[in-house]
Enzyme design. Structure first.
Site, mmCIF file in Angstrom:
data_model
loop_
_atom_site.group_PDB
_atom_site.id
_atom_site.type_symbol
_atom_site.label_atom_id
_atom_site.label_comp_id
_atom_site.label_asym_id
_atom_site.label_seq_id
_atom_site.Cartn_x
_atom_site.Cartn_y
_atom_site.Cartn_z
ATOM 1 N N ASN A 141 0.861 -1.179 0.000
ATOM 2 C CA ASN A 141 0.000 0.000 0.000
ATOM 3 C C ASN A 141 0.903 1.237 0.000
ATOM 4 O O ASN A 141 1.457 1.595 1.030
ATOM 5 C CB ASN A 141 -0.896 -0.046 1.249
ATOM 6 C CG ASN A 141 -1.720 1.223 1.417
ATOM 7 O OD1 ASN A 141 -1.784 2.058 0.525
ATOM 8 N ND2 ASN A 141 -2.354 1.359 2.581
ATOM 9 N N TRP A 142 1.030 1.856 -1.155
ATOM 10 C CA TRP A 142 1.971 2.981 -1.283
ATOM 11 C C TRP A 142 1.453 4.241 -0.597
ATOM 12 O O TRP A 142 2.175 5.208 -0.448
ATOM 13 C CB TRP A 142 2.229 3.281 -2.765
ATOM 14 C CG TRP A 142 2.994 2.231 -3.511
ATOM 15 C CD1 TRP A 142 3.316 0.961 -3.080
ATOM 16 C CD2 TRP A 142 3.567 2.353 -4.826
ATOM 17 N NE1 TRP A 142 4.033 0.299 -4.045
ATOM 18 C CE2 TRP A 142 4.199 1.127 -5.136
ATOM 19 C CE3 TRP A 142 3.589 3.370 -5.774
ATOM 20 C CZ2 TRP A 142 4.854 0.908 -6.346
ATOM 21 C CZ3 TRP A 142 4.238 3.153 -6.981
ATOM 22 C CH2 TRP A 142 4.872 1.932 -7.263
ATOM 23 N N LYS A 143 0.176 4.274 -0.243
ATOM 24 C CA LYS A 143 -0.441 5.475 0.343
ATOM 25 C C LYS A 143 -0.181 6.691 -0.563
ATOM 26 O O LYS A 143 -0.054 6.530 -1.770
ATOM 27 C CB LYS A 143 0.051 5.680 1.777
ATOM 28 C CG LYS A 143 -0.140 4.394 2.612
ATOM 29 C CD LYS A 143 -0.029 4.611 4.076
ATOM 30 C CE LYS A 143 -0.262 3.278 4.791
ATOM 31 N NZ LYS A 143 -0.287 3.401 6.233
ATOM 32 N N GLU A 159 -7.135 4.854 7.655
ATOM 33 C CA GLU A 159 -6.898 6.270 7.345
ATOM 34 C C GLU A 159 -8.098 6.884 6.611
ATOM 35 O O GLU A 159 -8.406 8.055 6.783
ATOM 36 C CB GLU A 159 -5.593 6.404 6.528
ATOM 37 C CG GLU A 159 -4.379 6.202 7.427
ATOM 38 C CD GLU A 159 -3.156 5.600 6.743
ATOM 39 O OE1 GLU A 159 -3.067 5.638 5.504
ATOM 40 O OE2 GLU A 159 -2.293 5.075 7.472
ATOM 41 N N GLY A 187 2.250 2.070 10.791
ATOM 42 C CA GLY A 187 3.237 3.145 10.671
ATOM 43 C C GLY A 187 3.946 3.484 11.966
ATOM 44 O O GLY A 187 4.628 4.496 12.062
ATOM 45 N N GLU A 189 -5.822 -4.911 10.288
ATOM 46 C CA GLU A 189 -4.793 -3.914 10.558
ATOM 47 C C GLU A 189 -5.085 -3.176 11.861
ATOM 48 O O GLU A 189 -5.857 -2.200 11.865
ATOM 49 C CB GLU A 189 -4.729 -2.888 9.423
ATOM 50 C CG GLU A 189 -4.360 -3.476 8.076
ATOM 51 C CD GLU A 189 -3.723 -2.432 7.172
ATOM 52 O OE1 GLU A 189 -2.629 -2.701 6.671
ATOM 53 O OE2 GLU A 189 -4.302 -1.345 6.988
ATOM 54 N N GLY A 243 2.649 -1.154 4.276
ATOM 55 C CA GLY A 243 2.734 0.268 3.956
ATOM 56 C C GLY A 243 4.182 0.688 3.733
ATOM 57 O O GLY A 243 4.749 0.491 2.660
ATOM 58 N N GLY A 244 4.794 1.239 4.767
ATOM 59 C CA GLY A 244 6.137 1.820 4.672
ATOM 60 C C GLY A 244 7.160 0.948 3.948
ATOM 61 O O GLY A 244 7.904 1.440 3.088
ATOM 62 N N HIS A 297 -9.776 1.393 4.623
ATOM 63 C CA HIS A 297 -8.524 1.542 5.371
ATOM 64 C C HIS A 297 -8.768 2.484 6.553
ATOM 65 O O HIS A 297 -9.556 3.432 6.443
ATOM 66 C CB HIS A 297 -7.434 2.099 4.448
ATOM 67 C CG HIS A 297 -6.077 2.064 5.081
ATOM 68 N ND1 HIS A 297 -5.663 2.988 6.003
ATOM 69 C CD2 HIS A 297 -5.068 1.169 4.954
ATOM 70 C CE1 HIS A 297 -4.434 2.681 6.401
ATOM 71 N NE2 HIS A 297 -4.044 1.578 5.778
ATOM 72 N N SER A 356 3.127 -2.364 10.225
ATOM 73 C CA SER A 356 4.572 -2.456 10.443
ATOM 74 C C SER A 356 5.181 -3.805 10.044
ATOM 75 O O SER A 356 6.120 -4.287 10.678
ATOM 76 C CB SER A 356 4.922 -2.110 11.900
ATOM 77 O OG SER A 356 4.514 -0.786 12.196
HETATM 78 P P1 PGA Z 1 2.576 0.148 7.644
HETATM 79 O O1 PGA Z 1 1.145 0.429 6.984
HETATM 80 O O2 PGA Z 1 3.113 -1.117 7.045
HETATM 81 O O3 PGA Z 1 3.412 1.352 7.264
HETATM 82 O O4 PGA Z 1 2.376 0.027 9.108
HETATM 83 C C1 PGA Z 1 0.229 -0.608 6.724
HETATM 84 C C2 PGA Z 1 -1.049 -0.068 6.135
HETATM 85 O O5 PGA Z 1 -1.526 0.979 6.594
HETATM 86 O O6 PGA Z 1 -1.627 -0.660 5.213
#
Ligand code: PGA
Length: 249
Positions: free
Chosen positions: A9-11, A96, A172, A166, A233-234, A94, A212
């Site tokens: 997930n590149w956000k 967010e 994050g 999640e 994500g990251g 998600h 994470s």
């Molecule tokens: P993260 O994000 O791996 O940076 O914790 C995961 C996500 O929000 O899908």
């Protein structure tokens, strides 16, 4: 035997030009034989990414869409637009989107149904905040999220949905849920699908862990019985993603 699915997930990262460079860095190293690998990119990167991924088995998706077909919905994109540009998956719900953009359970349910109606493969996110984890009500909360997201969704559609568990406190933050904590909830979600639909639906649906995930913890997480891969994500923005995808190596 469920095939693992590992999605990055590149956000809101990577311009189309930067996407080209990142795909160049990642595409040859990712083993797509034993897992489905998906790059979930910003919508504006889809066309470029589709071009760069030609000839590979890596799949593409976006992080959001709107449930209407077309019209006066300034700023939104439709399922058909994603499919036409080369996208196949979409993230729905998600945390967010739920917190920053105020998407509620009713909207998430509409999006899930629309994605299936259009043939877009949804990755439905769920997960609790730190306070719900600490007060012990997280299981009931997640069960509520699942029940409301799947209202009116058929058994066949459920089997073609991916769920990403999640926990918000792990996104994050560098604070991963332990493999046992992640497995506990993924199993509970699977049992919930079995209870609502059938044993078969519960055994078929793929459930990811996200929060994470990195090259060092992926193996322990993905080897758990009810964890069918990850939403990353990251670590999906760098070559650590190759290590995650090739966690068996
Ligand atoms: P993260 O994000 O791996 O940076 O914790 C995961 C996500 O929000 O899908």
């Amino acid at each position: 035997m469920r095939k693992k699915i590992i999605a990055g997930n590149w956000k809101m990262n990577m311009t189309p030009s930067e996407a080209k460079d990142l795909i160049r860095l990642l595409k040859d190293g990712c083993n797509t034989d034993s897992s489905d690998v998906v790059f979930i990119v910003p919508s504006i990167d889809v066309t470029t990414a589709a071009e760069c991924l030609k000839g590979t088995q890596i799949k593409l998706g976006t992080q959001n869409f709107y449930f209407e077909d077309k019209g006066a919905f300034t700023g939104e994109i439709s399922a058909k637009m994603i499919l036409d540009a080369g996208g196949e998956y979409v993230i729905i719900g998600h945390s967010e989107r739920r917190t920053i953009f105020k998407e509620d359970d009713a909207m998430i349910n509409k999006k899930l149904k629309k994605a299936h109606a259009e043939g877009l493969k949804p990755i439905l996110c769920c997960g609790e905040s730190l306070s719900l984890r600490e007060d012990g009500t997280y299981k009931a909360f997640i069960e509520g999220q699942i029940k409301s997201a799947f209202e009116g969704v058929s058994e066949e559609e459920v089997k073609n949905t991916v769920i990403a568990y999640e926990p918000i406190w792990a996104i994050g933050t560098g604070k991963t849920a332990t493999a046992d904590e992640a497995e506990e909830v993924c199993k509970m979600i699977r049992d919930c699908i079995k209870a609502i639909y059938s044993e078969d639906a519960g055994e078929t649906i793929r459930i990811q862990y996200g929060g994470s995930v990195n090259g060092s913890n992926a193996k322990e997480l993905f080897e758990k019985l009810d964890i069918d891969g990850g939403l990353v994500g990251g670590a999906s923005l760098k070559d650590d993603f190759i290590k995650i995808v090739n966690y068996k190596a």
